[in-house]
Structure formats: structure tokens, C-alpha cells
Write a protein that holds these residues in place. Sequence first.
Motif, PDB file in Angstrom:
ATOM      1  N   GLU A 167       1.210   6.751  -6.938  1.00 36.53           N
ATOM      2  CA  GLU A 167       0.055   7.524  -7.286  1.00 36.53           C
ATOM      3  C   GLU A 167       0.425   9.181  -7.309  1.00 36.53           C
ATOM      4  O   GLU A 167       0.178   9.619  -8.405  1.00 36.53           O
ATOM      5  N   ASN A 187      -0.206  15.332  -6.426  1.00 37.36           N
ATOM      6  CA  ASN A 187      -0.831  15.294  -5.180  1.00 37.36           C
ATOM      7  C   ASN A 187      -2.311  15.343  -5.175  1.00 37.36           C
ATOM      8  O   ASN A 187      -2.965  14.633  -4.342  1.00 37.36           O
ATOM      9  N   ILE A 194      -6.967   2.921  -1.215  1.00 37.23           N
ATOM     10  CA  ILE A 194      -6.390   1.825  -1.891  1.00 37.23           C
ATOM     11  C   ILE A 194      -6.740   0.594  -1.634  1.00 37.23           C
ATOM     12  O   ILE A 194      -7.167  -0.252  -2.607  1.00 37.23           O
ATOM     13  N   CYS A 234       1.022   4.130  -2.842  1.00 41.88           N
ATOM     14  CA  CYS A 234       0.659   5.355  -2.436  1.00 41.88           C
ATOM     15  C   CYS A 234       1.777   6.389  -3.035  1.00 41.88           C
ATOM     16  O   CYS A 234       1.476   7.520  -3.707  1.00 41.88           O
ATOM     17  N   GLU A 235       3.026   5.936  -2.944  1.00 40.97           N
ATOM     18  CA  GLU A 235       4.118   6.530  -3.565  1.00 40.97           C
ATOM     19  C   GLU A 235       4.007   6.721  -4.989  1.00 40.97           C
ATOM     20  O   GLU A 235       4.115   7.738  -5.941  1.00 40.97           O
ATOM     21  N   SER A 245      -4.271  11.831  -6.645  1.00 42.75           N
ATOM     22  CA  SER A 245      -3.788  10.781  -6.126  1.00 42.75           C
ATOM     23  C   SER A 245      -4.856  10.135  -4.896  1.00 42.75           C
ATOM     24  O   SER A 245      -5.501  10.948  -4.384  1.00 42.75           O
ATOM     25  N   ASN A 282      -4.983   7.600  -1.748  1.00 44.84           N
ATOM     26  CA  ASN A 282      -4.000   7.355  -0.431  1.00 44.84           C
ATOM     27  C   ASN A 282      -4.401   6.096   0.226  1.00 44.84           C
ATOM     28  O   ASN A 282      -5.269   5.293  -0.246  1.00 44.84           O
ATOM     29  N   GLN A 283      -3.789   5.681   1.439  1.00 42.38           N
ATOM     30  CA  GLN A 283      -3.923   4.594   1.992  1.00 42.38           C
ATOM     31  C   GLN A 283      -5.142   4.153   2.535  1.00 42.38           C
ATOM     32  O   GLN A 283      -5.487   2.880   2.891  1.00 42.38           O
ATOM     33  N   TRP A 284      -6.027   5.308   2.440  1.00 44.44           N
ATOM     34  CA  TRP A 284      -7.357   4.996   3.082  1.00 44.44           C
ATOM     35  C   TRP A 284      -8.212   4.409   1.919  1.00 44.44           C
ATOM     36  O   TRP A 284      -9.327   4.135   2.109  1.00 44.44           O
ATOM     37  N   ILE A 306       0.819  -1.240  -0.057  1.00 41.66           N
ATOM     38  CA  ILE A 306      -0.216  -0.030   0.130  1.00 41.66           C
ATOM     39  C   ILE A 306       1.037   1.208   0.120  1.00 41.66           C
ATOM     40  O   ILE A 306       0.443   2.223  -0.581  1.00 41.66           O
ATOM     41  N   LYS A 307       1.778   1.186   0.918  1.00 42.04           N
ATOM     42  CA  LYS A 307       3.038   2.416   0.788  1.00 42.04           C
ATOM     43  C   LYS A 307       3.600   2.664  -0.346  1.00 42.04           C
ATOM     44  O   LYS A 307       3.629   3.767  -1.151  1.00 42.04           O
TER      45      LYS A 307
END
Length: 154
Positions: free
Chosen positions: A24, A30, A39, A21-22, A33, A35-37, A17-18
Motif C-alpha cells: 500500500e 502514506n 485490510i 500494508c507495505e 494507504s 493499514n492492518q486495521w 497483512i504485513k
Amino acid sequence: MERITIRHIEDFDFKLIKTLCELEIENLGNEASVNQWVIPVLIRYGMVYVAEKLPGNEIAGVCQVIRSYNDPSNAFIHSFYIRPGFRGMKIGKLLLKEVINKLRSDDLKKVHLTVDSENISAVALYSFFGFKRSGIRKDEYGRGVNRDLYILTL
Ligand SMILES: CC(C)(COP(=O)(O)OP(=O)(O)OC[C@H]1O[C@@H](n2cnc3c(N)ncnc32)[C@H](O)[C@@H]1OP(=O)(O)O)[C@@H](O)C(=O)NCCC(=O)NCCS
């Protein structure tokens, strides 16, 4: 040509997931994208495919798809990108082909997506697969942020 494999992500850990996120932020910036909530939700309730370089499975590209609640025979490609160092090597074609094949085999009837009309390479890629421009969505992602709607009939 890189050796590339296409994978449907069906489970994940925080490291994946990290990384996503990167990617994205690297590829969409920014503002656009997720985020981790979001994906994990897309992986569990939508569909996420990645193109990975072999050996090592470095992610070269990502495609996120959701299915319409109003019409479950329709899907929407929420996001599609190939990382800068991997562009122009037909990886986008490979990834999109796999996703379209999967949607077809799951008996979906239409795929929608939106794209900036000035995004020449993306429009060329979508047109190659038969997507047709089907209208404009004005202010879709904010005032003045218009998107062309493209639809593929499967
Ligand atoms: C659009 C994108 C996904 C294309 O991926 P890619 O792997 O570079 O594309 P491919 O190498 O598979 O090429 C597919 C087709 O796209 C078109 N294309 C790709 N790069 C292009 C370029 N620089 N200029 C014009 N057309 C281009 C061509 O039609 C190409 O087919 P061809 O080489 O057989 O003529 C990639 O450029 C990208 O990630 N861009 C940034 C994110 C983005 O805009 N995503 C789409 C949001 S809607």
C-alpha cells in the motif's frame, strides 16, 4: 512475460497483512494507504484480489473492492495498483479482467471507481474495459483533492 496468476484472497495471516500494508505504502503513499486495521476488513467483508508472480507467489498487484450498502448491485473499486517493477506488462489488464468477470458472475450491475484525471495510464486502463467518466467528486479526499468518477455498466 512473467508467469502471473490471479487469486481471490479468502484467508490470511499476519505475514500477508504485513506485506499488503507495505505494498500500500510503496504504491499509494502514506496518505492514501489502508493499514492492518482495514485490510482484514476488506478481505472479510469486501473482496481483495492479487496478481502473483510464479513461482514463489510474489505479489505483483492488488485490487480491493467493496459492495455498496445502499445498492448491493453496485461495487466500488477502492484501490488498484501494480508494483513498479511489474508495470507495463499487461498485469493490470489481467487483474482487472478477472475482477470484472467475478463481479459479472455475481450478478452485480455497476462498478464505480475514482481516479485522478492526470493519471493517464489508469484512465487508459479503465477506459479499455468500458468505464465511462460520469462526473467529478470535488474535495473527495481532502480540500482540493478532486477525483473523476468512472462507472462501468456490467
Ligand atoms: C495504472 C496501473 C494499475 C496500470 O497497470 P499496468 O499493469 O502497468 O497496466 P497494463 O500493462 O495492464 O496496461 C493496461 C493499459 O493501461 C495503459 N497504460 C499502461 N501503462 C501506461 C503508460 N505508461 N502510459 C500510458 N498508458 C499506459 C495502456 O492503455 C495499457 O494498454 P495497452 O498496453 O494494451 O495499450 C499501474 O500503472 C499502477 O499501479 N499505477 C500506480 C497506482 C495507480 O495509479 N493506480 C490507479 C489508481 S485509481
